[in-house]
Motif scaffolding. Sequence first.
Motif, short mmCIF file in Angstrom:
data_model
loop_
_atom_site.label_atom_id
_atom_site.label_comp_id
_atom_site.label_asym_id
_atom_site.label_seq_id
_atom_site.Cartn_x
_atom_site.Cartn_y
_atom_site.Cartn_z
N GLY A 110 0.83 -1.19 0.00
CA GLY A 110 0.00 0.00 0.00
C GLY A 110 0.86 1.24 0.00
O GLY A 110 1.94 1.27 0.61
N LEU A 136 -2.32 -1.23 -3.50
CA LEU A 136 -3.43 -0.35 -3.12
C LEU A 136 -2.96 1.08 -2.99
O LEU A 136 -2.00 1.37 -2.26
N ASP A 137 -3.64 2.00 -3.70
CA ASP A 137 -3.36 3.43 -3.54
C ASP A 137 -4.50 4.20 -4.16
O ASP A 137 -5.21 3.67 -5.03
N ASP A 138 -4.67 5.46 -3.72
CA ASP A 138 -5.72 6.24 -4.38
C ASP A 138 -5.21 6.83 -5.69
O ASP A 138 -5.99 7.14 -6.59
N GLY A 160 -7.92 0.32 -5.96
CA GLY A 160 -8.23 1.64 -5.41
C GLY A 160 -8.81 1.61 -4.01
O GLY A 160 -8.68 2.56 -3.27
N ASP A 161 -9.51 0.51 -3.64
CA ASP A 161 -10.01 0.47 -2.26
C ASP A 161 -9.87 -0.92 -1.62
O ASP A 161 -9.03 -1.10 -0.75
N ASP A 162 -10.63 -1.92 -2.14
CA ASP A 162 -10.67 -3.22 -1.46
C ASP A 162 -9.60 -4.16 -2.04
O ASP A 162 -9.68 -4.52 -3.22
N PHE A 186 -2.63 -0.55 7.01
CA PHE A 186 -2.70 -1.42 5.82
C PHE A 186 -2.10 -2.80 6.13
O PHE A 186 -2.68 -3.84 5.81
N GLU A 189 -4.37 -4.91 8.24
CA GLU A 189 -5.53 -5.39 7.48
C GLU A 189 -5.14 -6.58 6.61
O GLU A 189 -5.83 -7.59 6.54
#
Length: 210
Positions: A110, A136-138, A160-162, A186, A189
């Motif tokens: 992440g 994972l990153d925006d 982008g999210d899950d 992150f 999770e």
Amino acid sequence: MDTTDVTVRAVRAVGPDTIAIQVDAPADFDAKPGQFVQLAVTVDGNEEARHYTLSSPDADDLLEVTVGVDPDGTVGPYLEALEPGDTVGINGPFGHAFYEGEPAVTLVVGGPGVGPAVGIAERVLQNGGDVAVVYLDDAHAHTDRLASLADHGADVFLVGDDVEPAVDAALSAVGGQVFVYGFSEFVREVADLLEARGIESDDAKIESFG
Ligand SMILES: Cc1cc2nc3c(=O)[nH]c(=O)nc-3n(C[C@H](O)[C@H](O)[C@H](O)COP(=O)(O)OP(=O)(O)OC[C@H]3O[C@@H](n4cnc5c(N)ncnc54)[C@H](O)[C@@H]3O)c2cc1C
């Protein structure tokens, strides 16, 4: 701790608020992909040190780290303003979550964890292994290196999210040794996701960025 001054060779933007810095590797520096170094700098008269993980596939002559720059952070903006020829102090390498030649590797990362992901994945492909990257990153960084990895056979999942569906797809496509890099929320999770799939945290190679 022994700090060695090294010369900055390049600083380039590799995504939104993300830079890659190449510096000369100190003499006899034996760093493995996935290990981290401590960079020591003086910001506004204060000595500061932060850890950054290798994002190059090796550290033979040059080594690279990838930095997610928080504009309000202390060291990130200073590193972003460095120019070739400047010097920074370096310590290390440190860390046990590094690539040891495993033939199959799944990386779940992440944010700035993309740094060790690209470095390790490039090394795995150089060695003829199989690799999957879940990132994972925006807003994704290192997209050119990730595209090149995919062109050369890596399974790359930009999320982008899950992360859960991509983790399942990566584990069934490649599996092997799992590596996890990113900030603590992150990493926790992903560790929970892995445990629910029978992969204990002690069996994964996990590095939290704090
Ligand atoms: C073992 C290890 C390896 C690391 N490797 C890298 C790396 O490869 N690349 C990288 O960019 N950073 C890495 N870090 C984090 C890095 O050392 C710095 O903490 C980070 O760059 C912020 O420093 P700063 O001085 O710019 O910000 P500071 O002035 O210290 O401000 C803190 C800022 O850091 C970020 N931050 C800190 N903790 C968290 C968190 N838990 N979740 C989300 N954001 C957080 C936020 O943007 C926050 O605003 C690593 C940390 C450790 C412990």
